[in-house]
Design a protein around this motif. Structure first.
Motif, mmCIF file in Angstrom:
data_model
loop_
_atom_site.group_PDB
_atom_site.id
_atom_site.type_symbol
_atom_site.label_atom_id
_atom_site.label_comp_id
_atom_site.label_asym_id
_atom_site.label_seq_id
_atom_site.Cartn_x
_atom_site.Cartn_y
_atom_site.Cartn_z
ATOM 1 N N ALA A 94 0.803 -1.106 0.169
ATOM 2 C CA ALA A 94 0.148 -0.020 0.128
ATOM 3 C C ALA A 94 0.916 1.374 -0.088
ATOM 4 O O ALA A 94 0.759 2.130 -0.728
ATOM 5 N N TYR A 95 1.868 1.279 0.775
ATOM 6 C CA TYR A 95 2.791 2.437 0.783
ATOM 7 C C TYR A 95 3.436 2.532 -0.494
ATOM 8 O O TYR A 95 3.290 3.772 -1.125
ATOM 9 N N SER A 96 3.985 1.693 -1.247
ATOM 10 C CA SER A 96 4.528 1.709 -2.506
ATOM 11 C C SER A 96 3.527 2.186 -3.368
ATOM 12 O O SER A 96 3.781 3.097 -4.636
ATOM 13 N N LEU A 97 2.171 1.791 -3.518
ATOM 14 C CA LEU A 97 1.173 2.403 -4.420
ATOM 15 C C LEU A 97 0.854 3.956 -4.080
ATOM 16 O O LEU A 97 0.583 4.539 -5.140
ATOM 17 N N ILE A 127 2.132 11.431 1.351
ATOM 18 C CA ILE A 127 3.724 10.829 1.637
ATOM 19 C C ILE A 127 3.762 10.296 3.140
ATOM 20 O O ILE A 127 4.408 9.395 3.328
ATOM 21 N N LEU A 128 3.263 11.096 3.862
ATOM 22 C CA LEU A 128 3.222 10.754 5.371
ATOM 23 C C LEU A 128 2.604 9.145 5.623
ATOM 24 O O LEU A 128 3.305 8.513 6.244
ATOM 25 N N GLN A 134 4.849 1.871 6.034
ATOM 26 C CA GLN A 134 6.180 1.160 5.726
ATOM 27 C C GLN A 134 6.637 0.901 7.019
ATOM 28 O O GLN A 134 7.055 -0.196 7.518
ATOM 29 N N SER A 135 6.852 1.836 7.871
ATOM 30 C CA SER A 135 7.223 1.689 9.345
ATOM 31 C C SER A 135 6.593 0.744 10.042
ATOM 32 O O SER A 135 6.984 -0.120 10.919
ATOM 33 N N LEU A 141 6.730 -7.036 12.222
ATOM 34 C CA LEU A 141 7.525 -8.214 11.879
ATOM 35 C C LEU A 141 8.500 -8.369 13.127
ATOM 36 O O LEU A 141 8.836 -9.416 13.590
ATOM 37 N N ALA A 142 8.753 -7.143 13.800
ATOM 38 C CA ALA A 142 9.804 -7.178 14.979
ATOM 39 C C ALA A 142 8.917 -7.806 16.192
ATOM 40 O O ALA A 142 9.518 -8.228 17.429
#
Length: 310
Positions: A94-97, A127-128, A134-135, A141-142
């Motif tokens: 989604a971020y990439s799109l 942008i934000l 992404q963050s 995952l962490a």
């Protein structure tokens, strides 16, 4: 934004009768996980949360999530772990799109049949929102809920960073922008698409093997499958750009031709491009022989990638 259902399909993914049922099941389960993980509230940054949710939950094929979930099922990975990794991959997608649609990039006003994030909100918020998605993917995952073994979580994080960073998806976007109006060879186009599209697909296909601590041969088989499926997917996308309608693909068709972008179709022609995509789909399926019938949904997915109309 698509409403996330509260009721889930009762059958597990591996038991779904065909690829369309499996994709529906993936959408139901993974979007529910995404809904739980995405921030919401009335804080001053609520507009950011709204933009994140608008873009992440606005539909889509959820193919990358399907690859994570199906790969995880091959190795008996828990549903929670698979859903969390699948959600993280969808957040990155989604971020990439969002960023891809920006005026400074591909400048597209529509995505998945709805206004692009920067049109629904504004460029700065878009942008934000992309940055935050992404963050959030790496935060998911962490977390120990994704896997109890820290070394597995590190592998998942490292693998995703490599897939989307300066030697992966972001590099592919840079090469794509620089290639506008230029004549590229088939090898150059293949490399471009391996970076821009194929790297994240490859990660999605192999993430289940990481979660299941699978053997090297099993991982290599899934990576080889992903390589061919990723290229087939991009060829199908190139064909849809020249043959599809706005209603089918959910965005403005014909932009590759207008901008002079080098594609598999512009180089090979429609007929040869379609034949190449079909060959890649068949070849992808053969990489999965070691898994037997357990990989049938992945084989069907390779054909779906080529035959889809959206």
């Amino acid at each position: 934004m698509r409403t996330v259902p509260t009721q889930l399909h009762p059958m597990p993914l591996i038991d779904q009768p065909d690829i369309r049922s499996a994709l529906d099941f993936t959408t139901l389960t993974v979007e529910r996980a995404m809904d739980r993980l995405l921030p919401k509230g009335d804080d001053p940054e609520a507009r950011l949360f709204e933009a994140m949710r608008y873009s992440a939950l606005s539909g889509g094929k959820r193919l990358r999530a399907f690859f994570v979930m199906t790969g995880a099922a091959l190795f008996g990975v828990s549903t929670q772990a698979a859903q969390r990794v699948a959600a993280a991959v969808e957040f990155v997608h989604a971020y990439s799109l969002i960023h891809d649609d920006l005026p400074a990039m591909d400048d597209d006003d529509f995505r998945r049949g709805q206004p692009s994030c920067h049109k629904r909100f504004d460029e700065a918020t878009a942008i934000l929102a992309g940055d935050a998605l992404q963050s959030l993917a790496f935060e998911v995952l962490a977390h120990e809920d994704t896997h109890g073994d820290p070394s597995v979580r590190i592998q998942l994080i490292s693998g995703l960073a490599q897939a989307i960073g300066p030697h992966g998806m972001v590099a592919g976007q840079m090469v794509d922008m620089d290639a506008s109006g230029k004549t590229l060879s088939i090898g150059q186009i293949t490399r471009l698409q391996r970076l821009k599209t194929g790297a994240l697909i490859s990660y999605a296909c192999s993430a289940g093997a990481l979660l299941g601590k699978a053997s090297d041969p099993a991982r290599h088989a899934l990576v080889a499958y992903a390589h061919d499926v990723g290229l087939a997917f991009q060829i199908a996308d190139d064909l849809l750009d020249v043959e599809g309608t706005h209603e089918e693909i959910g965005k403005t068709p014909g932009k590759d031709v207008v901008t002079g972008k080098a594609t598999f179709v512009s180089l090979l022609g429609r007929g040869r491009a379609r034949d190449q995509a079909s060959l890649l789909a068949d070849q992808a399926g053969r990489h999965l022989d070691m898994f037997g019938d357990k990989a049938e949904l992945l084989r069907q997915a390779a054909r779906y990638v080529v035959d889809r109309r959206r």
